[in-house]
Design a protein around this motif. Structure first.
Motif, short mmCIF file in Angstrom:
data_model
loop_
_atom_site.label_atom_id
_atom_site.label_comp_id
_atom_site.label_asym_id
_atom_site.label_seq_id
_atom_site.Cartn_x
_atom_site.Cartn_y
_atom_site.Cartn_z
N ASP A 15 -22.18 -4.67 2.91
CA ASP A 15 -21.45 -3.86 2.02
C ASP A 15 -20.49 -4.74 1.32
O ASP A 15 -20.00 -4.36 0.27
CB ASP A 15 -20.70 -2.54 2.46
N ASP A 18 -22.25 -6.65 -1.23
CA ASP A 18 -22.60 -5.88 -2.41
C ASP A 18 -21.14 -5.34 -3.22
O ASP A 18 -21.19 -5.72 -4.39
CB ASP A 18 -23.28 -4.41 -2.15
N ALA A 19 -20.19 -5.50 -2.61
CA ALA A 19 -18.87 -5.03 -3.41
C ALA A 19 -18.45 -6.36 -3.93
O ALA A 19 -18.01 -6.42 -5.19
CB ALA A 19 -17.91 -4.70 -2.26
N GLN A 21 -20.37 -8.92 -5.32
CA GLN A 21 -21.34 -8.89 -6.46
C GLN A 21 -20.87 -8.08 -7.58
O GLN A 21 -20.83 -8.50 -8.69
CB GLN A 21 -22.65 -8.67 -6.19
N ASP A 22 -20.33 -6.89 -7.11
CA ASP A 22 -19.91 -5.77 -8.16
C ASP A 22 -18.53 -6.36 -8.73
O ASP A 22 -18.18 -6.09 -9.85
CB ASP A 22 -19.61 -4.28 -7.61
N MET A 23 -17.67 -6.84 -8.00
CA MET A 23 -16.46 -7.27 -8.26
C MET A 23 -16.58 -8.62 -9.32
O MET A 23 -15.95 -8.51 -10.28
CB MET A 23 -15.71 -7.95 -6.95
N TRP A 24 -17.62 -9.18 -9.27
CA TRP A 24 -17.77 -10.58 -10.26
C TRP A 24 -18.36 -9.65 -11.60
O TRP A 24 -17.77 -10.10 -12.74
CB TRP A 24 -18.60 -11.50 -9.71
N LEU A 25 -19.24 -8.70 -11.53
CA LEU A 25 -19.39 -7.91 -12.74
C LEU A 25 -18.24 -7.32 -13.40
O LEU A 25 -18.19 -7.32 -14.67
CB LEU A 25 -20.48 -6.80 -12.39
N ARG A 26 -17.24 -6.70 -12.44
CA ARG A 26 -16.13 -5.97 -13.31
C ARG A 26 -15.32 -7.11 -13.70
O ARG A 26 -14.72 -6.86 -14.70
CB ARG A 26 -15.58 -5.23 -11.92
N LEU A 49 -11.60 -2.11 -5.29
CA LEU A 49 -13.22 -1.98 -4.97
C LEU A 49 -13.69 -1.44 -3.73
O LEU A 49 -14.27 -0.53 -3.63
CB LEU A 49 -14.08 -3.41 -5.73
N ARG A 53 -15.12 2.23 -2.96
CA ARG A 53 -16.27 2.27 -2.30
C ARG A 53 -15.99 3.34 -0.89
O ARG A 53 -16.88 4.00 -0.70
CB ARG A 53 -16.72 0.96 -1.95
#
Length: 170
Positions: A15, A18-19, A21-26, A49, A53
């Motif tokens: 998890d 995944d977070a 990776q989402d952080m870099w997108l954000r 983030l 989650r």
């Protein structure tokens, strides 16, 4: 350091990855200009983030638990034989009502389906309350007799089926 923070907040590495990776997108969407304190900014985004989650996971768990509580247990589901018997009994009741005299069927429908009081049924049919009670008793007797006959027919059909199965096996 960000991965360790996310693992600590989310409880597992998968998890957290995944977070991350989402952080870099954000961050790619958020960063429009220079950031005064980049490390603090990254840690704040990661912490937010992780909190989002956890909240989403808690809501998902509560929603799933609520849904599961509304689902019937396997023991509550009818098996095919019970379904067949219930349909057969319903057909027997419909036949019994169909064969009743009109006043008897009307009294039964008004009492059982429309849930009208016997006094109102008596007024509608132009008979006494005692007359309504007698009509209902006779209606119930006809239904019970039909169901008893239906049960006997089902038992007989099962017996024949067992005998045919035994003949096939031998």
């Amino acid at each position: 350091m960000l991965l360790r923070l996310l693992v600590a907040r989310l409880g597992n590495r998968e998890d957290a990855e995944d977070a991350l990776q989402d952080m870099w997108l954000r961050i790619d969407q958020l960063a429009d200009g220079p950031i005064a304190q980049p490390a603090a900014f990254l840690f704040r985004v990661a912490a937010n983030l992780a909190t989002d989650r956890r909240i989403a996971a808690n809501r998902r768990g509560a929603r799933d638990a609520g849904w599961l509580e509304t689902q019937p247990d396997d023991a509550d589901l009818p098996d095919p034989e019970r379904t067949m018997v219930a349909r057969s009994e319903w057909q027997a009741v419909e036949q019994a009502i169909g064969e009743m005299p009109e006043r008897m069927a009307t009294a039964l429908r008004m009492f059982r389906l429309e849930e009208r009081p016997q006094r109102e049924i008596a007024g509608h049919l132009g008979i006494s309350i005692s007359g309504v009670e007698k009509l209902l008793q006779r209606a119930y007797r006809k239904i019970h007799d039909r169901l008893d006959s239906n049960d006997a027919d089902l038992r007989e059909a099962r017996r024949h089926e067992r005998e045919r199965g035994a003949d096939r096996a031998s």
